[in-house]
Design a protein around this motif. Sequence first.
Motif, PDB file in Angstrom:
ATOM      1  N   ALA A  83      47.879  91.316  28.919  1.00  0.00           N
ATOM      2  CA  ALA A  83      48.360  90.204  27.608  1.00  0.00           C
ATOM      3  C   ALA A  83      47.652  88.894  27.694  1.00  0.00           C
ATOM      4  N   LEU A  84      47.741  88.518  29.082  1.00  0.00           N
ATOM      5  CA  LEU A  84      47.691  86.976  29.082  1.00  0.00           C
ATOM      6  C   LEU A  84      46.355  86.773  29.320  1.00  0.00           C
ATOM      7  N   LEU A  85      45.474  87.642  29.660  1.00  0.00           N
ATOM      8  CA  LEU A  85      44.377  87.890  29.344  1.00  0.00           C
ATOM      9  C   LEU A  85      43.598  88.132  27.697  1.00  0.00           C
ATOM     10  N   ALA A  86      44.530  88.852  27.504  1.00  0.00           N
ATOM     11  CA  ALA A  86      43.493  88.738  25.923  1.00  0.00           C
ATOM     12  C   ALA A  86      44.602  87.561  24.968  1.00  0.00           C
ATOM     13  N   MET A 157      32.917  85.237  27.798  1.00  0.00           N
ATOM     14  CA  MET A 157      32.302  85.105  29.137  1.00  0.00           C
ATOM     15  C   MET A 157      32.880  83.791  29.973  1.00  0.00           C
ATOM     16  N   SER A 158      32.891  82.495  28.863  1.00  0.00           N
ATOM     17  CA  SER A 158      33.811  81.842  29.517  1.00  0.00           C
ATOM     18  C   SER A 158      35.776  82.080  29.306  1.00  0.00           C
ATOM     19  N   ALA A 159      35.375  82.288  28.491  1.00  0.00           N
ATOM     20  CA  ALA A 159      37.074  82.253  28.099  1.00  0.00           C
ATOM     21  C   ALA A 159      37.556  83.634  29.005  1.00  0.00           C
ATOM     22  N   GLY A 165      40.147  83.318  36.087  1.00  0.00           N
ATOM     23  CA  GLY A 165      41.043  82.006  36.970  1.00  0.00           C
ATOM     24  C   GLY A 165      42.392  81.919  37.187  1.00  0.00           C
ATOM     25  N   ILE A 166      42.736  82.130  36.237  1.00  0.00           N
ATOM     26  CA  ILE A 166      44.065  81.867  35.918  1.00  0.00           C
ATOM     27  C   ILE A 166      45.035  83.175  36.770  1.00  0.00           C
ATOM     28  N   VAL A 167      44.666  84.760  36.390  1.00  0.00           N
ATOM     29  CA  VAL A 167      45.188  85.425  37.337  1.00  0.00           C
ATOM     30  C   VAL A 167      45.001  85.232  38.861  1.00  0.00           C
ATOM     31  N   CYS A 168      43.955  85.089  39.278  1.00  0.00           N
ATOM     32  CA  CYS A 168      43.872  85.032  40.705  1.00  0.00           C
ATOM     33  C   CYS A 168      44.440  83.796  41.180  1.00  0.00           C
ATOM     34  N   VAL A 169      44.647  82.318  40.024  1.00  0.00           N
ATOM     35  CA  VAL A 169      45.619  82.055  41.552  1.00  0.00           C
ATOM     36  C   VAL A 169      47.120  81.844  40.693  1.00  0.00           C
TER      37      VAL A 169
END
Length: 209
Positions: A83-86, A157-159, A165-169
């Motif tokens: 959901a965050l990625l979307a 791609m950038s989004a 990156g947010i998910v991994c951090v």
Amino acid sequence: MSSSHKLPVSNPQTATSTTAPFATPALRAFLTRTSDSLRRALSRRRPWHELADPAAFSRPDSLSDAASRVRNNLSYFRVNYLALLAAVLALSLLLHPFSLLALLCLLAAWLFLYLFRPSDQPVVVFSRTFSDRETLGVLTLLTVVLVFLTNVGSLLMSATLIGLGIVCVHGAFRAPEDLFLDVQEAPGSGLFSILGGAAAATPAVASRV
């Protein structure tokens, strides 16, 4: 001498033929199944306060510890992460209206001109009839041009990279010790079940390709 006025009478068949020519049963089934699957998947998301609990964040001891945290948090918060990625993708597209409009037009073209177009209604453009193979080729070419030869592809791609990156951090710094990781959901109960549900609702699409 009284003149009789005839009231206009609507022909049911005419009214039916002029309503939403692309609202085929396959499209309605696809939209209904997708909506139901999305609601079921989102209902299984973890509470957002668990995701953003400040007391649960700590620095990982090592790179292997960070990788282990990411795996555990992905298993537990996978619906929240998707959901965050979307949301990141949606925000990026909203900030670039041209790209959003182009993607919506491309999606509409795939849905209405190929995937859910009745097989007895060929595509006719400027008095020329296109076969299914020709329609597929044109749509594929348009997709390649839009995604790879414009800024739409780089935006997506950038989004996606920003969201990942947010998910991994978050996954690396969110300590998973307080999570009930032993609770397993049924297979196909996550957000990816939308794909299976959509495929089951559209047998005509598989026969077309």
